[in-house]
Design an enzyme around this catalytic site. Sequence first.
Site, mmCIF file in Angstrom:
data_model
loop_
_atom_site.group_PDB
_atom_site.id
_atom_site.type_symbol
_atom_site.label_atom_id
_atom_site.label_comp_id
_atom_site.label_asym_id
_atom_site.label_seq_id
_atom_site.Cartn_x
_atom_site.Cartn_y
_atom_site.Cartn_z
ATOM 1 N N CYS A 75 -17.812 1.489 -19.695
ATOM 2 C CA CYS A 75 -19.009 1.346 -18.976
ATOM 3 C C CYS A 75 -19.776 0.208 -19.389
ATOM 4 C CB CYS A 75 -19.906 2.663 -19.570
ATOM 5 S SG CYS A 75 -19.078 4.416 -18.532
ATOM 6 N N CYS B 22 -13.208 1.838 -14.483
ATOM 7 C CA CYS B 22 -13.758 3.103 -14.405
ATOM 8 C C CYS B 22 -12.550 4.118 -14.452
ATOM 9 C CB CYS B 22 -14.794 3.421 -13.076
ATOM 10 S SG CYS B 22 -15.586 4.758 -12.890
ATOM 11 N N CYS C 230 -25.018 3.547 -11.562
ATOM 12 C CA CYS C 230 -24.420 4.637 -11.739
ATOM 13 C C CYS C 230 -25.212 5.933 -12.224
ATOM 14 C CB CYS C 230 -23.364 4.404 -12.864
ATOM 15 S SG CYS C 230 -22.277 5.673 -13.244
ATOM 16 N N CYS D 119 -18.825 -2.580 -16.803
ATOM 17 C CA CYS D 119 -18.868 -2.089 -15.450
ATOM 18 C C CYS D 119 -20.019 -3.012 -14.739
ATOM 19 C CB CYS D 119 -19.298 -0.818 -15.208
ATOM 20 S SG CYS D 119 -19.355 -0.220 -13.640
ATOM 21 N N GLU E 209 0.851 -1.189 -0.037
ATOM 22 C CA GLU E 209 -0.038 0.088 0.108
ATOM 23 C C GLU E 209 0.776 1.330 0.101
ATOM 24 O OE1 GLU E 209 -3.063 0.147 -0.745
ATOM 25 O OE2 GLU E 209 -3.575 -1.984 -0.358
#
Length: 536
Positions: free
Chosen positions: A283, A276, A292, A286, A120
């Site tokens: 899209c 995205c 959305c 997705c 991370e």
Amino acid sequence: MKKPRAAGGSRPRKQTSSREEKKKRALNSSQASPSPPGDPWCTTPEFPEPPAGQARRQEEVALQASVSPYHQFGDTAEVTAFRESLLSWYDLKKRDLPWRRRAEGEADLDRRAYAVWVSEVMLQQTQVATVINYYTRWMQKWPTLQDLASASLEEVNQLWAGLGYYSRGRRLQEGAQKVVEELGGQVPRTAETLQRLLPGVGRYTAGAVASIAFGQVTGVVDGNVVRVLCRVRGIGADPSNTFVSQQLWSLAQQLVDPARPGDFNQAAMELGAMVCTPQHPQCSQCPVQSLCRARRRVEREQLPASQSLPGSPDVEECAPGTGQCQLCAPPTAPWDQSLGVANFPRKASRKRPREECSAICVLEQRRAPGGARVLLVQRPSSGLLAGLWEFPSVSVDPSGRHQHKALLQELQNWAGPLPATHLHHLGQVVHTFSHIRLTYQVYGLALEGRAPVTGTAPGARWLTREEFHTAAVSTAMKKVFRVYEGQQAGTCKRPKRSQVSTPSRRKKPSPGQQVLDRFFRPQVPTDAPTPNSAAQ
């Protein structure tokens, strides 16, 4: 062997509850799961939630009351559908990444947390493709917190070189030392304690480690999640605004799946990274496109004007009670038809980096014992590029006045008297840091035909070219050295060797080959012009 508890990228844990109980748990997304027994930072009823956590939840409740329903998930069925769709997609499409494999296969909680923590920190402001090799080398060199805690800062900087944002590596080592020396080798188990106790661990990193390594039900918000949430809930305001940021964190906490928090958070980030995307979102691929608001807005904008009823309010629009909604795009930023869903989120207005100029010199001893060597000096232990090595340099006026004299004085401070006439300007290198655009005026000074310089001031050292390329130097220094090497190559260029061998160098053909050549050679009259003479 007992399988580890669920971690990021792993399969969901087997649940003993009934399907109805699972649904009830899914709806209680705002409640944090209890920490493992024996955890010194436990937040079970016997160990009340820290005041910071209570204050944060009260803040989220107040925030929800002040936001238009258009930007919220008011329906629990929507929340459940979002979780299920996203996790199903993630299980099928997630990338095979080394930190996910390591977390999934690690039974020891502290080693698992360390593996997630390193990844991370490296992934902050850095692309996955770049991080993979750095992460692999790091974990091979320091597989545990104890290994990292015992390493030197020089070693950390050397391995981190080229990854950028060098304070990340230094703070990561400081955190490892604190865990080993002050916390008995045990990584804090909750996002609140991770952020409070470990240097360099902010809200996002704490949430990621707590959810992926320890299964704490806490949401995370990074750049990818910001983009996903802004589009899904039609948030067009600047995400860097404090109010908008608070709302995004509140949404993330509401959505995180209580049964698979680590997987859910990784899935949200994966969706932003793979589908995205900022400029060219896919899209059609997705998994949550039906939820959305940005997608619905695009479809509505594409409808012919004749299909819109004049004077009728659009239920898909935000309708705040009074005044301008703080989550909608400002009137000064109207909808751009060409951008589609990429209208969300609104791009933050970035402050232009500060312009600075520096004169820098590659000082090389050509005839040093053991081969040519260049002089490097170490930067201060704090500030920009802390602790890294670089060529001697001085800050100068961009106009270039007096930079030759100032640089020569700096070189002599490190290496003693030097011939001023040998200092030559070679070009410039422009390198942009997070907040500084630094222009290096590159000079070169090659010491030839003189006794090698043996003494240097503390904080300086001579390195061979091979040692330079493996030292703890920044990407900017490698750019500077390439300018120097290019100039050196240019000053000693030799004519390119002809692609056609000359008769003197051509291998003599065998006797049999000579007979064949004579047989097939065309007969040219002695008075016929040669091709070259005809051209003339």
